[in-house]
Design an enzyme around this catalytic site. Structure first.
Site, PDB file in Angstrom:
ATOM      1  N   LYS A   1       0.825  -1.205   0.000  1.00 62.39           N
ATOM      2  CA  LYS A   1       0.000   0.000   0.000  1.00 62.39           C
ATOM      3  C   LYS A   1       0.863   1.259   0.000  1.00 62.39           C
ATOM      4  CE  LYS A   1      -3.708  -2.515   2.276  1.00 62.39           C
ATOM      5  NZ  LYS A   1      -4.281  -2.964   3.558  1.00 62.39           N
TER       6      LYS A   1
ATOM      7  N   GLN B   1      -5.106  -2.003   9.625  1.00 57.82           N
ATOM      8  CA  GLN B   1      -4.739  -3.296   9.051  1.00 57.82           C
ATOM      9  C   GLN B   1      -5.240  -4.422   9.955  1.00 57.82           C
ATOM     10  OE1 GLN B   1      -3.183  -3.787   6.001  1.00 57.82           O
ATOM     11  NE2 GLN B   1      -3.705  -5.912   6.358  1.00 57.82           N
TER      12      GLN B   1
ATOM     13  N   ASP C   1     -11.680   2.167   4.015  1.00 54.58           N
ATOM     14  CA  ASP C   1     -11.824   0.708   3.941  1.00 54.58           C
ATOM     15  C   ASP C   1     -13.287   0.278   3.940  1.00 54.58           C
ATOM     16  OD1 ASP C   1      -9.814  -1.065   3.444  1.00 54.58           O
ATOM     17  OD2 ASP C   1      -9.162  -1.284   5.517  1.00 54.58           O
TER      18      ASP C   1
END
Length: 284
Positions: free
Chosen positions: A52, A96, A119
């Site tokens: 990322k 994450q 997200d």
């Protein structure tokens, strides 16, 4: 049989994101900013974060990674998220997953400002997505929908089986398919006779992390198979949840692993972050 090329499509998406980012910088002096929180030393998590970071750099984003020890308290994580919520240079916040067992994942996700929830995991965005309203959508299911769009695969009326019912992939995937007027069956670890469902489906989407789960006899001729699973074998190679070599000849379309859905997940993350930047700066 046609391969759905996630690498090529993700490159197209990232080129567009990069172009729009340069325009934002030039015309409004705005740089999209993405913050990532990673807790612990899980190699897979750190590998994803590294990918990322590289994508952000290539697109011209500002990015920062908060690396935290496994022992960090939930309150300390919350403090950092709240700090990023207030940071005007950060437009997207990503946690994450998975988090350590002593941390309440739902609590952490709900601390994120929904406007920065790139997200698509915050309950606010999940609710809007389910009801068909504009929202940030989980990146992997969104990437799959982009694939259908790119390859002119009409979902209306199709019988689709989703294998896996996680909050990250299975549930949002099913909702997006329903919103596209597909007929959706969601299966999971407690489903009896999985093959009885998948063998009748026009489209099978699987993402559970079980090597070779979907076998040749579980797919009908001409079906479309989307393999979201990613598993590392002892020899270091990556494979999905589908027995690719035997299933592929029966399919009209199929995604490879690697090179299928994986690259699209990161592309959608950057696209969501760009949209968040435009919305936040536009509102201001």
């Amino acid at each position: 049989m046609q391969l759905i090329d996630g690498r090529a499509l993700s490159s197209k998406v990232l080129d567009r994101v990069s172009s729009q980012t340069q325009m934002l910088k030039k015309e409004k002096n705005i740089t999209p900013g993405l913050a990532v929180v990673v807790v612990g030393d899980d190699p897979a998590s750190h590998a994803y974060v590294s990918m990322k970071e590289k994508a952000c750099k290539k697109a011209g984003f500002y990015s920062i990674v908060h690396k935290m020890p496994e022992s960090i308290s939930q309150d300390e994580i919350i403090e950092i998220i709240e700090m990023m919520n207030k940071n005007s240079h950060i437009h997207g916040i990503l946690i994450q997953l998975p988090l350590p067992s002593h941390v309440d994942t739902n609590k952490i996700l709900e601390v994120i400002d929904p406007k920065k929830d790139v997200d698509g995991f915050h309950a606010y965005n999940v609710g809007r997505m389910v009801t068909g309203l504009s929202s940030f959508v989980a990146c992997t299911p969104l990437g799959v929908m982009k694939m259908f769009e790119e390859y002119d695969i009409d979902l209306q009326g199709k019988d689709v089986v989703v294998v896996g019912a996680s909050n990250i992939v299975g549930k949002p995937m099913a909702s997006l398919l329903l919103n596209a007027n597909a007929t959706v069956t969601v299966t999971h670890i407690h489903t009896k006779d999985l093959a009885s469902h998948t063998s009748k489906a026009d489209i099978v989407i699987v993402g559970v992390g079980v090597v070779g789960l979907i076998k040749e006899n579980m797919i009908k001729e001409g079906a479309i198979v989307i393999d979201i699973g990613i598993n590392r074998l002892e020899d270091g190679s990556l494979v999905g949840d589908v027995d690719f070599d035997k299933v592929a000849p029966k399919c009209s379309y199929i995604t490879p692993v690697p090179g299928g859905v994986g690259p699209m997940t990161i592309a959608m993350l950057l696209e969501n972050t760009l949209q968040a930047t435009k919305q936040i700066k536009g509102n201001r």
